[in-house]
Design a protein around this motif. Sequence first.
Motif, PDB file in Angstrom:
ATOM      1  N   ARG A   5       0.253 -18.704  -6.543  1.00  0.00           N
ATOM      2  CA  ARG A   5      -0.383 -17.927  -7.575  1.00  0.00           C
ATOM      3  C   ARG A   5      -1.070 -16.771  -7.243  1.00  0.00           C
ATOM      4  NH1 ARG A   5      -0.600 -22.355 -11.163  1.00  0.00           N
ATOM      5  NH2 ARG A   5      -3.070 -22.392 -10.900  1.00  0.00           N
ATOM      6  N   VAL A   6      -1.859 -17.818  -5.504  1.00  0.00           N
ATOM      7  CA  VAL A   6      -2.884 -16.758  -5.755  1.00  0.00           C
ATOM      8  C   VAL A   6      -1.796 -16.073  -4.432  1.00  0.00           C
ATOM      9  CG1 VAL A   6      -4.767 -16.529  -3.376  1.00  0.00           C
ATOM     10  CG2 VAL A   6      -4.860 -18.219  -5.522  1.00  0.00           C
ATOM     11  N   PHE A   7      -1.434 -16.650  -3.869  1.00  0.00           N
ATOM     12  CA  PHE A   7      -0.316 -15.730  -3.087  1.00  0.00           C
ATOM     13  C   PHE A   7       0.462 -14.467  -3.501  1.00  0.00           C
ATOM     14  CE2 PHE A   7       4.259 -15.423  -0.687  1.00  0.00           C
ATOM     15  CZ  PHE A   7       3.090 -14.615   1.030  1.00  0.00           C
ATOM     16  N   TRP A   8       0.941 -14.553  -4.345  1.00  0.00           N
ATOM     17  CA  TRP A   8       1.154 -13.490  -5.846  1.00  0.00           C
ATOM     18  C   TRP A   8       0.400 -12.712  -5.938  1.00  0.00           C
ATOM     19  CZ3 TRP A   8       5.816 -10.645  -6.122  1.00  0.00           C
ATOM     20  CH2 TRP A   8       6.788 -12.166  -6.117  1.00  0.00           C
ATOM     21  N   LEU A   9      -0.764 -13.226  -6.480  1.00  0.00           N
ATOM     22  CA  LEU A   9      -1.991 -12.253  -6.103  1.00  0.00           C
ATOM     23  C   LEU A   9      -2.367 -11.361  -5.461  1.00  0.00           C
ATOM     24  CD1 LEU A   9      -3.785 -10.912  -8.041  1.00  0.00           C
ATOM     25  CD2 LEU A   9      -5.618 -12.643  -7.347  1.00  0.00           C
ATOM     26  N   ILE A  10      -1.675 -11.968  -3.603  1.00  0.00           N
ATOM     27  CA  ILE A  10      -2.492 -10.649  -2.694  1.00  0.00           C
ATOM     28  C   ILE A  10      -1.271  -9.943  -2.608  1.00  0.00           C
ATOM     29  CG2 ILE A  10      -2.455 -11.620   0.290  1.00  0.00           C
ATOM     30  CD1 ILE A  10      -4.008 -13.679  -0.394  1.00  0.00           C
ATOM     31  N   LYS A  11      -0.064 -10.719  -3.095  1.00  0.00           N
ATOM     32  CA  LYS A  11       1.067  -9.651  -2.538  1.00  0.00           C
ATOM     33  C   LYS A  11       1.031  -8.102  -3.668  1.00  0.00           C
ATOM     34  CE  LYS A  11       4.765 -12.423  -1.504  1.00  0.00           C
ATOM     35  NZ  LYS A  11       6.054 -13.665  -2.189  1.00  0.00           N
ATOM     36  N   TYR A  12       0.723  -8.482  -4.660  1.00  0.00           N
ATOM     37  CA  TYR A  12       0.462  -7.070  -5.737  1.00  0.00           C
ATOM     38  C   TYR A  12      -0.688  -5.959  -4.966  1.00  0.00           C
ATOM     39  CZ  TYR A  12       3.488  -8.564  -8.969  1.00  0.00           C
ATOM     40  OH  TYR A  12       4.973  -9.004  -9.934  1.00  0.00           O
ATOM     41  N   VAL A  13      -1.553  -6.584  -4.571  1.00  0.00           N
ATOM     42  CA  VAL A  13      -3.148  -6.292  -3.886  1.00  0.00           C
ATOM     43  C   VAL A  13      -2.450  -5.158  -3.326  1.00  0.00           C
ATOM     44  CG1 VAL A  13      -4.964  -6.401  -2.992  1.00  0.00           C
ATOM     45  CG2 VAL A  13      -4.411  -7.732  -5.391  1.00  0.00           C
ATOM     46  N   LEU A  14      -1.646  -6.257  -1.638  1.00  0.00           N
ATOM     47  CA  LEU A  14      -1.680  -5.443  -0.721  1.00  0.00           C
ATOM     48  C   LEU A  14      -0.502  -4.491  -1.516  1.00  0.00           C
ATOM     49  CD1 LEU A  14      -0.482  -8.428   1.767  1.00  0.00           C
ATOM     50  CD2 LEU A  14      -2.363  -6.777   2.279  1.00  0.00           C
ATOM     51  N   PHE A  15       1.226  -4.550  -1.791  1.00  0.00           N
ATOM     52  CA  PHE A  15       1.882  -3.358  -2.015  1.00  0.00           C
ATOM     53  C   PHE A  15       0.758  -2.753  -3.019  1.00  0.00           C
ATOM     54  CE2 PHE A  15       4.178  -2.106  -5.675  1.00  0.00           C
ATOM     55  CZ  PHE A  15       5.348  -0.889  -4.487  1.00  0.00           C
ATOM     56  N   ASN A  16       0.285  -2.769  -4.175  1.00  0.00           N
ATOM     57  CA  ASN A  16      -0.336  -1.445  -4.924  1.00  0.00           C
ATOM     58  C   ASN A  16      -1.474  -0.820  -4.044  1.00  0.00           C
ATOM     59  OD1 ASN A  16       0.556  -1.657  -7.403  1.00  0.00           O
ATOM     60  ND2 ASN A  16       0.275  -3.275  -7.374  1.00  0.00           N
ATOM     61  N   LEU A  17      -2.044  -1.500  -2.628  1.00  0.00           N
ATOM     62  CA  LEU A  17      -3.168  -0.495  -1.911  1.00  0.00           C
ATOM     63  C   LEU A  17      -2.273   0.520  -1.170  1.00  0.00           C
ATOM     64  CD1 LEU A  17      -5.483  -3.340  -0.376  1.00  0.00           C
ATOM     65  CD2 LEU A  17      -6.039  -1.212  -1.668  1.00  0.00           C
ATOM     66  N   MET A  18      -0.985  -0.034  -0.958  1.00  0.00           N
ATOM     67  CA  MET A  18       0.154   1.272  -0.126  1.00  0.00           C
ATOM     68  C   MET A  18       0.992   2.120  -1.420  1.00  0.00           C
ATOM     69  SD  MET A  18       1.638  -0.682   3.259  1.00  0.00           S
ATOM     70  CE  MET A  18       2.101  -2.107   2.092  1.00  0.00           C
ATOM     71  N   TYR A  19       1.302   1.351  -2.149  1.00  0.00           N
ATOM     72  CA  TYR A  19       2.497   2.075  -3.661  1.00  0.00           C
ATOM     73  C   TYR A  19       1.396   3.313  -3.742  1.00  0.00           C
ATOM     74  CZ  TYR A  19       5.951   2.431  -7.154  1.00  0.00           C
ATOM     75  OH  TYR A  19       6.729   3.198  -7.974  1.00  0.00           O
ATOM     76  N   ILE A  20       0.826   2.822  -4.683  1.00  0.00           N
ATOM     77  CA  ILE A  20      -0.268   4.008  -5.696  1.00  0.00           C
ATOM     78  C   ILE A  20      -0.837   5.171  -4.797  1.00  0.00           C
ATOM     79  CG2 ILE A  20      -1.935   4.299  -7.078  1.00  0.00           C
ATOM     80  CD1 ILE A  20      -1.788   1.353  -8.271  1.00  0.00           C
ATOM     81  N   PRO A  21      -1.746   5.050  -3.732  1.00  0.00           N
ATOM     82  CA  PRO A  21      -2.699   5.872  -3.266  1.00  0.00           C
ATOM     83  C   PRO A  21      -0.880   7.259  -2.502  1.00  0.00           C
ATOM     84  CG  PRO A  21      -3.471   4.544  -2.315  1.00  0.00           C
ATOM     85  CD  PRO A  21      -1.997   3.431  -3.049  1.00  0.00           C
ATOM     86  N   ALA A  22       0.261   6.110  -2.397  1.00  0.00           N
ATOM     87  CA  ALA A  22       1.742   7.584  -1.264  1.00  0.00           C
ATOM     88  C   ALA A  22       2.085   7.779  -2.800  1.00  0.00           C
ATOM     89  CB  ALA A  22       2.472   6.373  -1.226  1.00  0.00           C
ATOM     90  N   ILE A  23       1.748   6.884  -4.026  1.00  0.00           N
ATOM     91  CA  ILE A  23       3.260   8.661  -5.292  1.00  0.00           C
ATOM     92  C   ILE A  23       1.403   9.124  -5.961  1.00  0.00           C
ATOM     93  CG2 ILE A  23       3.244   7.637  -7.577  1.00  0.00           C
ATOM     94  CD1 ILE A  23       5.494   6.907  -5.666  1.00  0.00           C
ATOM     95  N   LEU A  24       0.263   8.986  -5.900  1.00  0.00           N
ATOM     96  CA  LEU A  24      -0.349   9.817  -5.943  1.00  0.00           C
ATOM     97  C   LEU A  24      -0.884  10.918  -5.611  1.00  0.00           C
ATOM     98  CD1 LEU A  24      -3.583   7.071  -8.060  1.00  0.00           C
ATOM     99  CD2 LEU A  24      -1.472   8.370  -9.109  1.00  0.00           C
TER     100      LEU A  24
END
Length: 203
Positions: free
Chosen positions: A132-151
């Motif tokens: 569960r912690v690993f999946w949380l880390i994955k989502y954080v890592l992904f969105n740290l790259m994905y959200i700024p790129a989209i915005l």
Amino acid sequence: MHVKAKSIAMSGIMLALTMLFMLLGNVLEMNTLFFLAAASYFNGIIFREFGGRMSAAFYLAGVLLGFIVSPNKFHVISYASMGLYILLTEVSWRMLEKWNLRKCSIEKCNPGNGTSGKRSPGKYDLGKRMRRVFWLIKYVLFNLMYIPAILLLQDILFAGKLTGKMLAVILLAGQAGLVVYDRAYEYIQGRIWTKYRRYFVSE
């Protein structure tokens, strides 16, 4: 010396395959994301086979060669982002494993392997919590790259500013895309690579 030579030879083959998939993404544009994702998975294979230093060198070589041979530099940037995500998640998993084993050595629990879902009886089982912690880390890592790129790159990615609703749809679609991308990666590592590994790595 022999082991080092084997790791270099295998990395060279994987790097050639990475470039092939990257170039195919330029030729078959309907399947660009598929080929770039496949190319990025080689970073994870190298990490699990030879560790962090070799995988970092492999990743940098892939990005630099990509800029040289690929006509579409945006594809190279996309590959670089995917490869970085793979490496960061692999590093995160290894750190969680060390934390898990350290905690179990203190609490005398069963660490499990965190991947197969099979656990032997023990005082504690941290495997589920760790995943569960690993999946949380994955989502954080992904969105740290994905959200700024989209915005920040809407004019480049979508040829104009997105409406609020469309932006929300794109952001949500990215979360679903992460699940597909991640599941495909684990399938490649657990099934495909396990099956064909013997042709690349001699024990």
